[in-house]
Design an enzyme around this catalytic site. Structure first.
Site, mmCIF file in Angstrom:
data_model
loop_
_atom_site.group_PDB
_atom_site.id
_atom_site.type_symbol
_atom_site.label_atom_id
_atom_site.label_comp_id
_atom_site.label_asym_id
_atom_site.label_seq_id
_atom_site.Cartn_x
_atom_site.Cartn_y
_atom_site.Cartn_z
ATOM 1 N N SER A 55 0.652 -59.617 34.205
ATOM 2 C CA SER A 55 -0.241 -58.870 33.325
ATOM 3 C C SER A 55 -1.233 -59.825 32.669
ATOM 4 O O SER A 55 -1.993 -60.482 33.366
ATOM 5 C CB SER A 55 0.575 -58.068 32.307
ATOM 6 O OG SER A 55 -0.206 -57.079 31.681
ATOM 7 N N GLU A 57 1.742 -48.807 38.622
ATOM 8 C CA GLU A 57 1.240 -49.567 37.471
ATOM 9 C C GLU A 57 0.921 -48.652 36.287
ATOM 10 O O GLU A 57 0.998 -49.071 35.134
ATOM 11 C CB GLU A 57 -0.009 -50.359 37.868
ATOM 12 C CG GLU A 57 0.236 -51.475 38.868
ATOM 13 C CD GLU A 57 0.890 -52.701 38.262
ATOM 14 O OE1 GLU A 57 1.191 -52.683 37.048
ATOM 15 O OE2 GLU A 57 1.108 -53.687 38.998
#
Length: 546
Positions: A223, A339
């Site tokens: 991330s 996601e």
């Protein structure tokens, strides 16, 4: 603190980033006694039951407090007596935003520039490969002490593992005209990235004392940590400090997360200072850290994004990759199958063709038909997956694809791409009423709040414990033998790549390079498959250029 103290701190001379690593190199060390001589002074760590040596809370830069708030990291003050390195240092200033974050650190503080080392070495002469891992959390949260990033499991595989703290939020990314003016580089913002770069220079100077090879450093992250890896690849300050890179779900290429032009970021900083009644940089530096932190949590407060500062970033990251000026290193990169959920796209609307079509028209206007072609759904049953794919691509997958694509085209080194598809198992009975947040975007839910539907794919951040061999540190989920198998497979790929630049090895399904047109799908049955998603990302590319 009195004003004269702040004035004295402000007078501290600024040292260029390239000077934070001193010329003196730490000597080889006998690690059997958990003693290491670094360039700054001696450390004493501890030994885990597994025999892995652990050194926690090691300072790699001076505390960024007082007059050093919003300055690039400065050299550590040397010490002569043995310093204990048995406890994690404080984590960076942050609000409690994400429910899946568990910390072992010593509280929250501006004094946060510490790293942690796990090593299997017995001496400082072993030249083992090194993993440096940057945590995720949207550049507003996270810490190197989180159990999911623990380095012991990787160390048991013959790797020296390092986790790094870096400044977050307003402390890590504030830009301001006065900061730009006082900087010898005429830059401001990006202090969090500069912290990471300073840590990489510390690794180059010191990791041999822990048995690591400074010529075999792999940087990795998930991330915001993955975005950080791409940022370090793009920055002239860092691109020569590592040999390999791993990115899990996120990049700084073609993302809405920045970097933003310096002038724009400066005005955001001025507006924030004005909202606090701080008419000058001195007044802003004089405010308590907790007051600054709490102000960032107020509704309507702007996000402090990475900045095109002309120093850490000399041009937009995508332009750097187009020009083949990035780190030319092997890259292992990928993202997860879920996601984002379809709710991020459809909101409260049901996943029907009518609602999906309405959403596409709202988002893409006269390009709605092209969007429908790239993300087709002709029945209500197909809408949930199509909307999930589109939501995930818009959130983070497209920018990660762009990174892989550009490195493949201009990086001159192999690129290995994965799609992680293993859904997490059911929660343990005692955690059944808790909600696990996501490192990139879900705030912890109250126990009596409506529960989100079970994920059908691998949600954002789900792969971390698998990849780093840390399933046992997460007590939320009832891990199964299949999960442990997937973890062993994925961690072995990662370890092979960290050691050689190639994830392939004995007993593993073959992972072709991305140039073959294939992607490795990681699940209970892991196998390479033809990439069928390219039309989606070409559509995203087209929208980006409009």
């Amino acid at each position: 603190m009195k004003l004269f103290v702040f004035a004295a701190l402000l007078a501290v001379p600024l040292v260029p980033a390239t000077a934070i690593a001193q010329t003196k190199t730490a000597p080889a060390t006998d690690l059997t006694r958990n003693r290491v001589q670094t360039a700054n002074g001696p450390l004493e760590g501890a030994t885990a039951a597994s025999g892995i040596h652990e050194f926690k809370g090691v300072p790699f830069a001076a505390p960024p407090i007082g007059g050093l708030r919003w300055r690039e990291p400065q050299p550590v003050k040397n010490w002569t007596t043995v310093r204990s390195a048995k406890q994690f240092g404080p984590r960076a200033m942050q609000l409690p935003l994400f429910g899946d974050m568990n910390f072992r650190s010593d509280g929250v503080s501006e004094d946060c520039l510490y790293l942690n080392v796990w090593t299997p070495a017995k001496t400082g002469r072993e030249k083992l490969p090194v993993l440096v891992y940057f945590y995720g959390g949207g550049f507003v949260a996270g810490d190197g002490s989180e159990p999911r990033y623990d380095g012991e499991s990787m160390a048991r595989r013959g790797i020296v593992a390092v986790t790094v703290n870096y400044r977050l939020g307003v402390f890590g990314f504030l830009a301001h005209p006065e900061l730009t003016k006082e900087s010898p580089h005429h830059a401001s913002g990006n202090y969090g990235f500069l912290d990471q770069s300073a840590a990489l220079r510390w690794v180059q100077q010191n990791i041999a004392a822990f048995g690591g090879d400074p010529k075999q450093v792999t940087i990795a992250g998930e991330s915001a940590g993955s975005m950080s890896v791409s940022a370090q690849m793009a920055s002239p300050l860092s691109k020569a400090l590592f040999a390999r890179a791993i990115g899990e779900s996120g990049s700084m290429l073609n993302t809405s997360f920045g970097p933003v032009p310096l002038a724009e970021a400066e005005q955001t900083g001025v507006a924030f200072a004005t909202s606090l009644g701080a008419g000058s940089l001195a007044a802003l530096r004089a405010l308590p850290a907790q007051q600054l932190l709490e102000a960032t949590g107020k509704p309507g407060t702007a996000r402090f994004a990475p900045t095109l500062d002309g120093y850490f970033f000399t041009k937009m990251p995508t332009a750097t990759f187009v020009a083949s000026e990035q780190a030319r290193v092997p890259l292992l990169v990928g993202w997860n199958s879920q996601e984002m959920g379809y709710q991020a796209l459809l909101g409260q609307d049901q996943p029907t063709v009518a609602n999906y079509t309405k959403t596409l028209q709202k988002l893409y206007g006269d390009q709605a038909a092209a969007a429908q072609k790239a993300y087709p759904a002709t029945t209500d049953a197909e809408v949930e997956q199509a909307a999930t794919d589109l939501a995930g691509d818009r959130f983070i997958a497209y920018s990660t694809w762009k990174w892989a694509e550009m490195q493949q085209q201009t990086g001159g080194q192999p690129v290995y791409r994965y799609l992680y598809a293993r859904p997490r198992p059911a929660m343990t009975p005692e955690m059944g009423n808790a909600t696990a947040g996501l490192a990139g975007g879900v705030v912890k839910q109250a126990a009596d709040a409506p529960k989100a539907p079970p994920a059908k794919g691998a949600v954002h951040s789900a792969e971390i414990e698998y990849a780093l061999g840390n399933l046992s540190t997460n007590k939320v989920y009832a891990w199964t033998p299949d999960d442990r198998q997937v973890s062993n497979t994925l961690q072995t790929y990662f370890a092979n790549f960290i050691k050689t630049g190639n994830p392939n090895g004995a007993g593993l399904p073959t992972w072709p390079q991305a140039s073959s047109g294939q992607v490795l799908r990681i699940d209970v049955k892991t196998q390479a498959e033809p990439d069928k998603t390219r039309p989606r990302y070409l559509f995203m590319e087209q929208q980006r250029s409009r």
